[in-house]
Design an enzyme around this catalytic site. Structure first.
Site, PDB file in Angstrom:
ATOM      1  N   SER A 163       1.177  -3.219  -5.404  1.00 42.54           N
ATOM      2  CA  SER A 163      -0.125  -2.660  -5.778  1.00 42.54           C
ATOM      3  C   SER A 163      -0.094  -2.315  -7.258  1.00 42.54           C
ATOM      4  O   SER A 163       0.987  -2.014  -7.802  1.00 42.54           O
ATOM      5  CB  SER A 163      -0.395  -1.380  -4.977  1.00 42.54           C
ATOM      6  OG  SER A 163      -1.491  -0.668  -5.533  1.00 42.54           O
ATOM      7  N   TYR A 214       1.764   7.372  -2.647  1.00 38.80           N
ATOM      8  CA  TYR A 214       1.467   5.946  -2.455  1.00 38.80           C
ATOM      9  C   TYR A 214       2.094   5.128  -3.584  1.00 38.80           C
ATOM     10  O   TYR A 214       2.722   4.090  -3.349  1.00 38.80           O
ATOM     11  CB  TYR A 214      -0.052   5.748  -2.406  1.00 38.80           C
ATOM     12  CG  TYR A 214      -0.486   4.306  -2.207  1.00 38.80           C
ATOM     13  CD1 TYR A 214      -0.248   3.655  -0.995  1.00 38.80           C
ATOM     14  CD2 TYR A 214      -1.132   3.605  -3.220  1.00 38.80           C
ATOM     15  CE1 TYR A 214      -0.642   2.336  -0.812  1.00 38.80           C
ATOM     16  CE2 TYR A 214      -1.525   2.295  -3.042  1.00 38.80           C
ATOM     17  CZ  TYR A 214      -1.278   1.663  -1.840  1.00 38.80           C
ATOM     18  OH  TYR A 214      -1.666   0.355  -1.661  1.00 38.80           O
TER      19      TYR A 214
HETATM   20  N1  LIG Z   1      -7.081  -2.454  -0.013  1.00 36.54           N
HETATM   21  C1  LIG Z   1      -6.668  -2.241  -1.259  1.00 36.54           C
HETATM   22  O1  LIG Z   1      -7.455  -1.888  -2.166  1.00 36.54           O
HETATM   23  C2  LIG Z   1      -5.224  -2.470  -1.623  1.00 36.54           C
HETATM   24  C3  LIG Z   1      -4.863  -2.468  -2.984  1.00 36.54           C
HETATM   25  C4  LIG Z   1      -3.539  -2.690  -3.329  1.00 36.54           C
HETATM   26  C5  LIG Z   1      -2.599  -2.919  -2.336  1.00 36.54           C
HETATM   27  N2  LIG Z   1      -2.972  -2.898  -1.022  1.00 36.54           N
HETATM   28  C6  LIG Z   1      -1.920  -3.158  -0.032  1.00 36.54           C
HETATM   29  O2  LIG Z   1      -2.335  -4.178   0.862  1.00 36.54           O
HETATM   30  C7  LIG Z   1      -1.659  -4.004   2.114  1.00 36.54           C
HETATM   31  C8  LIG Z   1      -2.677  -4.072   3.244  1.00 36.54           C
HETATM   32  O3  LIG Z   1      -3.570  -2.983   3.124  1.00 36.54           O
HETATM   33  P1  LIG Z   1      -5.104  -3.070   3.531  1.00 36.54           P
HETATM   34  O4  LIG Z   1      -5.880  -2.521   2.418  1.00 36.54           O
HETATM   35  O5  LIG Z   1      -5.416  -4.416   4.049  1.00 36.54           O
HETATM   36  O6  LIG Z   1      -5.163  -1.968   4.697  1.00 36.54           O
HETATM   37  P2  LIG Z   1      -5.391  -2.010   6.253  1.00 36.54           P
HETATM   38  O7  LIG Z   1      -6.543  -2.884   6.617  1.00 36.54           O
HETATM   39  O8  LIG Z   1      -5.400  -0.605   6.699  1.00 36.54           O
HETATM   40  O9  LIG Z   1      -4.077  -2.725   6.786  1.00 36.54           O
HETATM   41  C9  LIG Z   1      -2.883  -2.037   6.960  1.00 36.54           C
HETATM   42  C10 LIG Z   1      -2.070  -2.821   7.976  1.00 36.54           C
HETATM   43  O10 LIG Z   1      -0.820  -2.142   8.130  1.00 36.54           O
HETATM   44  C11 LIG Z   1      -0.575  -1.970   9.508  1.00 36.54           C
HETATM   45  N3  LIG Z   1       0.168  -0.748   9.784  1.00 36.54           N
HETATM   46  C12 LIG Z   1      -0.104   0.512   9.389  1.00 36.54           C
HETATM   47  N4  LIG Z   1       0.756   1.368   9.946  1.00 36.54           N
HETATM   48  C13 LIG Z   1       1.600   0.624  10.703  1.00 36.54           C
HETATM   49  C14 LIG Z   1       2.696   0.933  11.548  1.00 36.54           C
HETATM   50  N5  LIG Z   1       3.108   2.187  11.761  1.00 36.54           N
HETATM   51  N6  LIG Z   1       3.326  -0.083  12.205  1.00 36.54           N
HETATM   52  C15 LIG Z   1       2.916  -1.360  12.039  1.00 36.54           C
HETATM   53  N7  LIG Z   1       1.889  -1.716  11.264  1.00 36.54           N
HETATM   54  C16 LIG Z   1       1.237  -0.721  10.607  1.00 36.54           C
HETATM   55  C17 LIG Z   1      -1.955  -1.873  10.142  1.00 36.54           C
HETATM   56  O11 LIG Z   1      -1.870  -2.313  11.498  1.00 36.54           O
HETATM   57  P3  LIG Z   1      -2.043  -1.328  12.781  1.00 36.54           P
HETATM   58  O12 LIG Z   1      -2.971  -0.227  12.394  1.00 36.54           O
HETATM   59  O13 LIG Z   1      -2.566  -2.252  13.842  1.00 36.54           O
HETATM   60  O14 LIG Z   1      -0.660  -0.849  13.080  1.00 36.54           O
HETATM   61  C18 LIG Z   1      -2.765  -2.864   9.324  1.00 36.54           C
HETATM   62  O15 LIG Z   1      -2.672  -4.161   9.870  1.00 36.54           O
HETATM   63  C19 LIG Z   1      -0.901  -2.686   2.001  1.00 36.54           C
HETATM   64  O16 LIG Z   1       0.439  -2.958   1.644  1.00 36.54           O
HETATM   65  C20 LIG Z   1      -1.597  -1.970   0.872  1.00 36.54           C
HETATM   66  O17 LIG Z   1      -0.773  -1.039   0.244  1.00 36.54           O
HETATM   67  C21 LIG Z   1      -4.247  -2.689  -0.646  1.00 36.54           C
END
Ligand SMILES: NC(=O)c1ccc[n+]([C@@H]2O[C@H](COP(=O)([O-])OP(=O)(O)OC[C@H]3O[C@@H](n4cnc5c(N)ncnc54)[C@H](OP(=O)(O)O)[C@@H]3O)[C@@H](O)[C@H]2O)c1
Length: 251
Positions: A146, A159
């Site tokens: 990120s 984070y």
């Molecule tokens: N969205 C942004 O703006 C952004 C920016 C920079 C980086 N990122 C990164 O992108 C990645 C995905 O994030 P996202 O924004 O797409 O969020 P998201 O939709 O909330 O996805 C998070 C994923 O992680 C899984 N997860 C969370 N806790 C877990 C656990 N205890 N065990 C197994 N799986 C778990 C969730 O699955 P379950 O809930 O089904 O377990 C979900 O599939 C992350 O690494 C985040 O840091 C996001």
């Protein structure tokens, strides 16, 4: 359609929603057999159904990555069983997304959970799956970093710490596994239009006002970067942290 991952297999952690689900779709759209994973089985099944409806192949393997090493080992074993024993691409994407909070107000439970899900499980999963790639002499790891891992943001210390660790692991693993044929890289998205970000417009708007592209990223833009790093167009790229942030971290 180009099928650059025909005959290859992939595990995308945290692919029941958001960026991970889009990465799973994008890899499957180019021929990979993809293991979709996360805790929410209904969402996982929906991602698999969508991939299959688009002509791809995927299976859902549930996992709670906060549950410690045994649960991570189970995910590794179930993944290998689902893909016939050979994993080509590991995408360490799962993370605990956190609302900004002052450091002094972060409780220990949240601190431990963020470390367990976003850092420790990726460390253990890589340790469980990548040695076999290295023995074979080929494989790919793409970590989800990120911009928060590279720049300081008030209220986001926890984070940011987990994402800085992911960036560091990317370089350490490139050094460790690269000489044995496994490429390890990371994608570092800026604010990306996921459901989880829907309520954060007031926090994100001031950031975007400084970015060259002046807008949030789209899921498919992040997924395209993962596909690039996982593919044979990136064979000389090791240990890179590729920003997909509209230039936000650069200016
Ligand atoms: N969205 C942004 O703006 C952004 C920016 C920079 C980086 N990122 C990164 O992108 C990645 C995905 O994030 P996202 O924004 O797409 O969020 P998201 O939709 O909330 O996805 C998070 C994923 O992680 C899984 N997860 C969370 N806790 C877990 C656990 N205890 N065990 C197994 N799986 C778990 C969730 O699955 P379950 O809930 O089904 O377990 C979900 O599939 C992350 O690494 C985040 O840091 C996001």
């Amino acid at each position: 359609m180009e099928q650059r991952f025909e005959g290859r297999t992939a595990l995308v952690t945290g692919s029941t929603s958001g960026i991970g689900a889009e990465v799973a779709r994008a890899l499957a759209a180019e021929g990979a057999l993809v293991v979709v994973s996360g805790r929410r089985a209904e969402l996982g099944a929906a991602v698999v159904a969508k991939i299959e409806a688009e002509g791809g192949r995927a299976v859902f393997v549930p996992a709670d990555l906060s549950a410690g090493g045994a649960a991570v080992r189970e995910l590794a074993d179930a993944t290998l069983a689902a893909v016939g024993g050979r994993l080509d691409i590991l995408v360490n994407n799962a993370a605990l997304l956190l609302q900004p909070r002052p450091t002094g107000e972060v409780d220990e439970e949240t601190l431990d959970a963020a470390y367990a899900i976003s850092v420790k499980s990726a460390f253990q999963l890589t340790g469980a799956l990548v040695p076999a790639m290295a023995e074979r002499g080929d494989g790919v790891v793409v970590n989800m970093g990120s911009i928060s891992g590279s720049i300081g943001m008030g209220g986001s210390a926890l984070y940011s710490m987990t994402k800085a660790a992911v960036h560091s692991l990317t370089k350490s693993w490139a050094a460790e596994y690269g000489p044995r044929g496994v490429r390890v890289n990371a994608v570092a998205p800026g604010p990306t239009a996921t459901e989880g970000q829907a309520d954060n417009a007031h926090l994100i708007a001031p950031l975007l006002a400084t970015a060259p592209d002046r807008r949030m990223g789209r899921l498919e833009e992040v997924a395209a970067a993962v596909v690039f790093l996982a593919g044979d167009g990136a064979t000389h790229i090791h240990g890179a942290i590729l920003p997909v942030d509209g230039g936000l971290a650069a200016v």
